[in-house]
Design a protein around this motif. Structure first.
Motif, short mmCIF file in Angstrom:
data_model
loop_
_atom_site.label_atom_id
_atom_site.label_comp_id
_atom_site.label_asym_id
_atom_site.label_seq_id
_atom_site.Cartn_x
_atom_site.Cartn_y
_atom_site.Cartn_z
N GLN A 74 23.40 9.56 39.47
CA GLN A 74 22.11 8.52 39.38
C GLN A 74 21.07 9.54 38.67
N SER A 75 20.97 10.74 38.99
CA SER A 75 19.91 11.48 38.42
C SER A 75 19.96 11.46 36.73
N GLN A 76 21.27 11.28 36.23
CA GLN A 76 21.71 11.35 34.91
C GLN A 76 21.16 9.92 34.34
N LEU A 77 20.88 8.93 34.94
CA LEU A 77 20.68 7.50 34.49
C LEU A 77 19.24 7.65 33.64
N THR A 78 19.46 7.10 32.47
CA THR A 78 18.65 7.01 31.56
C THR A 78 18.26 5.71 31.13
N GLY A 79 17.01 5.50 30.11
CA GLY A 79 16.73 3.96 29.72
C GLY A 79 15.25 3.56 30.35
N ARG A 80 15.28 2.37 30.47
CA ARG A 80 13.94 1.77 30.99
C ARG A 80 14.07 0.77 31.80
N LEU A 81 13.25 0.62 32.86
CA LEU A 81 13.39 -0.43 33.74
C LEU A 81 11.98 -1.36 33.47
N LYS A 82 12.14 -2.63 33.26
CA LYS A 82 11.06 -3.42 32.93
C LYS A 82 10.75 -4.31 34.28
N ILE A 83 9.58 -4.40 34.85
CA ILE A 83 9.07 -5.23 35.85
C ILE A 83 8.11 -6.15 35.51
N ALA A 84 8.32 -7.41 35.68
CA ALA A 84 7.19 -8.22 35.76
C ALA A 84 6.74 -8.69 36.74
N LEU A 85 5.21 -8.72 37.15
CA LEU A 85 4.66 -9.21 38.34
C LEU A 85 3.57 -10.01 37.86
N PRO A 86 3.16 -11.03 39.02
CA PRO A 86 1.87 -11.95 38.85
C PRO A 86 0.72 -10.90 38.76
N ASP A 87 -0.33 -11.52 38.12
CA ASP A 87 -1.40 -10.71 37.86
C ASP A 87 -2.22 -10.33 39.02
N ASP A 88 -1.89 -11.05 39.80
CA ASP A 88 -2.78 -10.81 41.25
C ASP A 88 -1.87 -9.91 42.30
N TRP A 89 -0.93 -9.18 41.82
CA TRP A 89 -0.14 -8.48 42.56
C TRP A 89 -0.65 -7.57 43.46
N LEU A 90 -1.62 -6.69 43.06
CA LEU A 90 -2.29 -5.84 43.95
C LEU A 90 -2.85 -6.68 45.35
N GLU A 91 -3.53 -7.66 45.09
CA GLU A 91 -4.14 -8.30 46.16
C GLU A 91 -2.95 -8.97 47.19
N MET A 92 -1.95 -9.40 46.42
CA MET A 92 -0.87 -9.65 47.31
C MET A 92 -0.07 -8.71 48.06
N SER A 93 0.20 -7.70 47.47
CA SER A 93 0.95 -6.67 47.94
C SER A 93 0.24 -6.07 49.37
N GLU A 94 -1.17 -5.83 49.13
CA GLU A 94 -1.79 -5.38 50.41
C GLU A 94 -1.62 -6.36 51.75
N ALA A 95 -1.30 -7.52 51.50
CA ALA A 95 -1.11 -8.42 52.59
C ALA A 95 0.13 -8.87 52.82
N CYS A 96 0.94 -8.53 51.69
CA CYS A 96 2.40 -9.33 52.10
C CYS A 96 3.42 -8.25 51.95
N PHE A 97 3.50 -7.28 50.75
CA PHE A 97 4.53 -6.52 50.53
C PHE A 97 4.14 -5.37 49.59
N ASP A 98 4.60 -4.29 50.06
CA ASP A 98 3.86 -3.03 49.18
C ASP A 98 5.21 -2.48 48.59
N LEU A 99 4.80 -2.57 47.23
CA LEU A 99 6.04 -2.31 46.17
C LEU A 99 5.87 -0.88 45.89
N ALA A 100 4.69 -0.10 46.06
CA ALA A 100 4.78 1.24 45.82
C ALA A 100 5.66 2.39 46.36
N PRO A 101 6.09 2.09 47.71
CA PRO A 101 7.07 2.96 48.18
C PRO A 101 8.59 2.44 47.68
N VAL A 102 8.86 1.63 47.13
CA VAL A 102 9.96 1.33 46.46
C VAL A 102 10.29 1.98 44.95
N ILE A 103 8.97 1.97 44.51
CA ILE A 103 8.82 2.49 42.89
C ILE A 103 9.02 4.22 43.31
#
Length: 311
Positions: A100-129
């Motif tokens: 897993q530590s040797q995995l390379t490349g890029r992971l592209k994630i698309a989010l709605p433009d109000d995600w930060l406001e949504m995440s505060e009340a609904c689901f925090d993605l920062a710990p996952v990242i």
């Protein structure tokens, strides 16, 4: 160890019992193992008895003191066989971590433009990242934000590997995995005629006689049923546009609860007949059909699921 006595597949419970047995054997007894395993003596005894029943053999001789404890001949064999197995599993885990530590490349994630406001009340993605970056440090992350009606197309057009978005419409070729829900309510601004009406005098007929600021993209049937009650609409593809129309005093509009909370305090918005004019929306992890074969995407989804189980 006589393999024929261990019928069926080795389960997680079996592994746990075997780990407890190893701890007891290495500690030299139940009493000494209490501290090592952080389990009380009676529970340890129950676990060992369950393991003996599972294997069909007696593994140890009990006694009150450390000197009274010993493994039976069969227990000695089980101990060495289990040690070999657990050492192998540790080696396997280390190899997987190295891969897993040797995995390379890029992971592209698309989010709605109000995600930060949504995440505060609904689901925090920062710990996952954060956890994903620890597991796959050489994978580059790219996050793009789009209007809600554009997010799904980032996946369909191959511009993103996964997305999180409100699943108003389930598009062919995409897989939707529900994460959380939010509610939207109907609001008016302080200069709208309904703002000064007493609550008890506001009726459904009165509300639907005014113009509505609505989304410019397709919505789920339950939402459309509410919107279709209004004869005249203005359209906006972002919530900021909808809020601007509401603040003009000429339109009513639906806003999600996570977004409206702060805006209500700032702009003095009023929620209208919330028991009648509201709808729920499901927010989902979105991937393209067949994407699960991608190891990088799979790791991110695994950490996302693990975070969900803790909240």
């Amino acid at each position: 160890m006589n393999v024929s006595t261990l019928k069926g597949k080795l389960s997680d419970i079996d592994l746990r019992l075997l780990q407890i047995f190893i701890g007891v054997a290495q500690s030299g007894g139940f009493a000494a193992a209490e501290i090592e395993l952080n389990i009380n003596r009676s529970t340890i005894s129950i676990h060992i008895s369950n393991l003996e029943a599972r294997l069909g053999m007696r593994l140890c001789r009990r006694g009150r003191g450390r000197s009274d404890f010993s493994l039976t001949p069969q227990g000695e064999q089980v101990y060495h066989a289990t040690k070999q197995m657990l050492d192998y599993l540790d080696g396997y885990r280390n190899q997987i971590n190295a891969i897993q530590s040797q995995l390379t490349g890029r992971l592209k994630i698309a989010l709605p433009d109000d995600w930060l406001e949504m995440s505060e009340a609904c689901f925090d993605l920062a710990p996952v990242i954060a956890r994903f970056k620890e597991i796959a440090p050489r994978v580059d992350l790219q996050i793009v934000t789009r209007a809600p009606n554009e997010v799904d197309f980032e996946i369909l057009n191959g511009k993103a590997d996964l997305a999180i978005n409100t699943a108003h419409i389930r598009r062919p070729g995409l897989e939707y995995k529900p994460i959380f829900k939010h509610k939207s309510f109907l609001f008016c601004g302080p200069s709208h005629p309904l703002f000064q009406y007493p609550e008890e005098s506001i009726t459904e007929t009165e509300i639907t006689s005014y113009d509505l600021a609505a989304s410019s993209y397709k919505v789920q049937p339950s939402t459309y049923d509410l919107i279709s009650m209004f004869d005249n609409h203005a359209e906006a593809d972002h919530m900021e546009g909808c809020l601007l129309l509401i603040l003009s005093g000429k339109y009513l509009g639906f806003l999600p609860d996570y977004y409206a909370e702060a805006k209500t305090a700032k702009y003095n918005l009023r929620r209208l007949l919330p028991s009648r004019f509201h709808y729920s929306a499901e927010n989902s992890l979105i991937i393209k059909n067949g994407t699960q074969a991608n190891a990088v995407v799979n790791i991110f989804i695994k950490e996302l699921n693990a975070t969900m189980t803790r909240i």
